[in-house]
Write a protein that holds these residues in place. Structure first.
Motif, short mmCIF file in Angstrom:
data_model
loop_
_atom_site.label_atom_id
_atom_site.label_comp_id
_atom_site.label_asym_id
_atom_site.label_seq_id
_atom_site.Cartn_x
_atom_site.Cartn_y
_atom_site.Cartn_z
N THR A 256 0.83 -1.20 0.00
CA THR A 256 0.00 0.00 0.00
C THR A 256 0.87 1.26 0.00
O THR A 256 0.74 2.12 -0.87
CB THR A 256 -0.92 0.00 1.24
OG1 THR A 256 -1.53 -1.28 1.33
CG2 THR A 256 -2.00 1.06 1.12
N VAL A 257 1.79 1.35 0.96
CA VAL A 257 2.64 2.54 1.04
C VAL A 257 3.57 2.60 -0.16
O VAL A 257 3.76 3.66 -0.77
CB VAL A 257 3.45 2.56 2.37
CG1 VAL A 257 4.46 3.69 2.36
CG2 VAL A 257 2.51 2.67 3.55
N PHE A 258 4.13 1.45 -0.54
CA PHE A 258 5.06 1.42 -1.67
C PHE A 258 4.34 1.86 -2.96
O PHE A 258 4.93 2.54 -3.80
CB PHE A 258 5.65 0.02 -1.81
CG PHE A 258 6.80 -0.06 -2.76
CD1 PHE A 258 7.89 0.80 -2.64
CD2 PHE A 258 6.79 -0.97 -3.80
CE1 PHE A 258 8.96 0.74 -3.53
CE2 PHE A 258 7.85 -1.04 -4.69
CZ PHE A 258 8.93 -0.19 -4.55
N GLY A 259 3.07 1.47 -3.09
CA GLY A 259 2.28 1.91 -4.25
C GLY A 259 2.13 3.42 -4.25
O GLY A 259 2.32 4.08 -5.28
N ALA A 260 1.83 3.99 -3.08
CA ALA A 260 1.66 5.45 -2.98
C ALA A 260 2.99 6.14 -3.29
O ALA A 260 3.03 7.16 -3.99
CB ALA A 260 1.17 5.81 -1.58
N SER A 292 8.12 -23.01 5.06
CA SER A 292 9.05 -22.55 4.01
C SER A 292 8.40 -21.62 3.00
O SER A 292 8.91 -20.53 2.73
CB SER A 292 9.64 -23.77 3.30
OG SER A 292 8.61 -24.58 2.75
N TRP A 293 7.26 -22.03 2.42
CA TRP A 293 6.72 -21.21 1.32
C TRP A 293 6.19 -19.87 1.82
O TRP A 293 6.12 -18.91 1.05
CB TRP A 293 5.67 -21.98 0.51
CG TRP A 293 4.52 -22.55 1.30
CD1 TRP A 293 4.46 -23.80 1.85
CD2 TRP A 293 3.28 -21.91 1.62
NE1 TRP A 293 3.26 -23.97 2.50
CE2 TRP A 293 2.51 -22.83 2.37
CE3 TRP A 293 2.75 -20.65 1.36
CZ2 TRP A 293 1.23 -22.54 2.85
CZ3 TRP A 293 1.48 -20.35 1.83
CH2 TRP A 293 0.74 -21.29 2.57
N LYS A 294 5.86 -19.79 3.11
CA LYS A 294 5.40 -18.49 3.63
C LYS A 294 6.58 -17.54 3.78
O LYS A 294 6.42 -16.32 3.76
CB LYS A 294 4.70 -18.68 4.97
CG LYS A 294 3.39 -19.43 4.83
CD LYS A 294 2.67 -19.53 6.15
CE LYS A 294 1.44 -20.39 6.02
NZ LYS A 294 0.87 -20.79 7.30
N VAL A 295 7.77 -18.10 3.96
CA VAL A 295 8.97 -17.25 4.06
C VAL A 295 9.48 -16.89 2.65
O VAL A 295 9.84 -15.75 2.39
CB VAL A 295 10.08 -17.98 4.86
CG1 VAL A 295 11.37 -17.17 4.86
CG2 VAL A 295 9.60 -18.23 6.28
N PHE A 296 9.45 -17.87 1.75
CA PHE A 296 9.96 -17.59 0.39
C PHE A 296 9.12 -16.54 -0.33
O PHE A 296 9.66 -15.75 -1.10
CB PHE A 296 9.93 -18.87 -0.46
CG PHE A 296 10.99 -19.88 -0.12
CD1 PHE A 296 12.32 -19.50 0.03
CD2 PHE A 296 10.68 -21.24 0.00
CE1 PHE A 296 13.31 -20.44 0.30
CE2 PHE A 296 11.66 -22.18 0.27
CZ PHE A 296 12.97 -21.78 0.43
N THR A 297 7.80 -16.58 -0.15
CA THR A 297 6.93 -15.76 -1.02
C THR A 297 6.24 -14.64 -0.24
O THR A 297 6.04 -14.74 0.96
CB THR A 297 5.85 -16.63 -1.68
OG1 THR A 297 4.96 -17.13 -0.67
CG2 THR A 297 6.44 -17.80 -2.43
N SER A 298 5.88 -13.58 -0.96
CA SER A 298 5.13 -12.47 -0.36
C SER A 298 4.14 -11.95 -1.40
O SER A 298 4.35 -12.12 -2.60
CB SER A 298 6.01 -11.28 0.02
OG SER A 298 7.35 -11.60 0.06
N PRO A 299 3.10 -11.27 -0.93
CA PRO A 299 2.17 -10.69 -1.90
C PRO A 299 2.83 -9.52 -2.63
O PRO A 299 3.68 -8.84 -2.07
CB PRO A 299 1.01 -10.19 -1.03
CG PRO A 299 1.50 -10.19 0.37
CD PRO A 299 2.72 -11.03 0.46
N ARG A 300 2.49 -9.33 -3.90
CA ARG A 300 3.02 -8.19 -4.68
C ARG A 300 1.85 -7.55 -5.40
O ARG A 300 1.35 -8.10 -6.38
CB ARG A 300 4.01 -8.67 -5.75
CG ARG A 300 5.31 -9.23 -5.22
CD ARG A 300 6.34 -8.11 -5.05
NE ARG A 300 7.65 -8.66 -4.82
CZ ARG A 300 8.11 -9.06 -3.63
NH1 ARG A 300 7.34 -8.98 -2.57
NH2 ARG A 300 9.32 -9.55 -3.51
N THR A 301 1.42 -6.40 -4.90
CA THR A 301 0.27 -5.77 -5.54
C THR A 301 0.64 -4.52 -6.33
O THR A 301 -0.16 -4.06 -7.13
CB THR A 301 -0.82 -5.41 -4.50
OG1 THR A 301 -0.24 -4.52 -3.54
CG2 THR A 301 -1.35 -6.64 -3.79
#
Ligand SMILES: Cc1cc2nc3c(=O)[nH]c(=O)nc-3n(C[C@H](O)[C@H](O)[C@H](O)COP(=O)(O)OP(=O)(O)OC[C@H]3O[C@@H](n4cnc5c(N)ncnc54)[C@H](O)[C@@H]3O)c2cc1C
Length: 436
Positions: A256-260, A292-301
């Motif tokens: 959100t902040v990164f988008g702004a 593991s997969w929760k550490v490897f990946t993150s949401p990207r919006t």
């Protein structure tokens, strides 16, 4: 099989579109074979898409577009051997949950899990790793529909050349209908994320790479700041981020902040260096332990455009120093951090890490910002070091360059001549990268 009227297709970043003549959603291998045969009778080309997360035109379909949505079955899960067979259109996030339910996991992953299994595999999607390589190294067998409509399976033991070529084959050797993954027992990762200054990261990158199973870092351009990430297996117990911290860091600040921020730097580019300094400080240290997969990946919006090159691992530090010097010479204002990852050598003939331990340098811009000058200058630098572009990320290379950096390129071309002489599976992107 349900043919759908022609409709416009666009990728995740919004920089690639296609208007195929026909759209089909096959629900089985037989339906894929029927669609390929029908396309041949009609003189049309065929491409299956994944979830459209490639920035290049790799998934663009001119003739028949095969959608992956109905080809998502789970064929078998063998917890004793770890071999798990799923259909091509299953999303990675569904595969991860399925494996979790059976006490299994992929040994390594990229940053997101939104892709289909076949889409991610076909461009050699990877994360970072000292010992564990990318998706292409975690495949045991493939089922493919060839250009003549025939169905074949291949593995290291059965048609090994086809397996080596088609594992990360950009869809040019056949439509992948099912993948047998070679999974590992489920594991926890301890994530240590810490800000660090550029000089320290460059001075210690070999040490970090050797001491950690998964090391990567981001450099915030126009600043001295980096964010380092070290992920290592631990027995437990799990100590995940609180729901609030997860939301704050991975959704609110990173999206959100990164988008702004990107809308602001897009409107007023001169603010970029100051904002990057703040960003480098805000994304501070944190340690947690999770699946593991929760550490490897993150949401990207926040939508962006990306280019990524793989270079020989030993050239990483000189490449980064030259990249920094390039920034000093140019008047760029780049809001996205530069991502640096490593990978062991892979066998797949078209993996960017084929035959050599590799370092990956990825550059990004907000999808509304121009990328051409920035990406081209970085590309010139990294191709000067024998760099190989990620197949799914923007680049300008064609066959005349690619054949010089992929030792098995001519073997892929020979197999393509044998299996798809009429170029049933071609599109503008594959014509450029393979030369016909
Ligand atoms: C936000 C974001 C983050 C990303 N992070 C990473 C990362 O960490 N590491 C990394 O390496 N990459 C990353 N990528 C790139 C991405 O993983 C690749 O571009 C991947 O190929 C996209 O998968 P997809 O399912 O969207 O496939 P698409 O982009 O739709 O298709 C990719 C290719 O696969 C072919 N294909 C799809 N299905 C089949 C099939 N069944 N048979 C034959 N060919 C098929 C398509 O025709 C196309 O050539 C990222 C991309 C985005 C947008």
């Amino acid at each position: 099989m349900s043919p759908v009227n022609s409709q416009k297709w666009r990728n995740w970043a919004g920089n690639q579109t296609a208007t195929p003549q026909r759209v089909v959603s096959p629900a089985s291998t037989d339906e894929v074979a029927a669609a390929v045969t029908a396309a041949a009778d009609a003189g049309q080309t065929v491409r299956m898409t994944g979830s459209g997360h490639s920035f290049t035109g790799a998934a663009v379909a001119e003739g028949v577009l095969l959608r992956p949505d109905a080809l998502t079955g789970v064929r078998s899960v063998d917890t004793a051997t770890g071999l798990v067979t799923v259909e091509a259109g299953l999303h990675l996030h569904r595969l991860n949950r399925l494996l979790d339910d059976h006490g299994l996991a992929l040994a390594n992953m990229g940053d997101i899990q939104e892709q289909t299994v076949a889409g991610a595999l076909q461009t050699a999607t990877h994360g970072t790793g000292r010992d564990a390589a990318g998706l292409a190294s975690q495949v045991h067998a493939l089922e493919l529909v060839l250009a003549d409509g025939g169905v074949v399976t291949c593995s290291r033991d059965e048609r090994p050349d086809l397996f080596a070529a088609a594992t990360a084959g950009l869809g040019v050797l056949g439509v992948v209908t099912a993948i047998t993954w070679k999974t590992v027992p489920a594991f926890l990762l301890r994530a240590q994320e810490a800000p660090m200054r550029w000089d320290e990261v460059l001075g210690r990158v070999d040490e970090f790479d050797e001491a950690n199973e998964h090391f990567e870092f981001y450099w915030f351009p126009h600043t001295e700041g980096c964010l380092t990430k070290r992920n290592n297996r631990v027995e437990g117990p799990a100590a995940p981020l609180s729901a609030f911290r997860h939301w704050m860091d991975d959704r609110f600040l990173s999206n959100t902040v990164f988008g702004a921020i990107n809308r602001l730097t897009h409107a007023v580019p001169a603010t970029t260096p100051t904002i990057n300094k703040v960003s480098a400080r805000v994304l501070g240290a944190r340690t947690y332990t999770d699946t593991s997969w929760k550490v490897f990946t993150s949401p990207r919006t926040v939508r962006f455009k990306e280019q990524e090159y793989a270079i020989p691992r030993e050239d990483l530090v000189p490449a980064l120093r030259e990249l920094r010097a390039l920034f000093a010479r140019r008047d760029w204002r780049i809001s996205f951090p530069i991502e640096v990852r490593m990978l062991p050598a892979e066998d797949a003939w078209l993996s960017m890490a084929h035959g050599r331990r590799s370092a990956f340098i990825a550059v990004h811009v907000f999808n509304k910002d121009p990328h051409e000058d920035y990406f081209r200058a970085v590309e010139d630098l990294l191709t000067g070091m024998g760099g190989r572009p990620h197949w799914g990320k923007l680049h300008t290379r064609d066959a005349s360059y690619l054949e010089t950096v992929y030792p098995r390129f001519k073997d892929v071309r020979a197999l393509r001549d044998e299996l798809d002489p009429g170029r049933r599976f071609a599109n503008p992107y594959t014509r450029k990268v393979f030369g016909d």
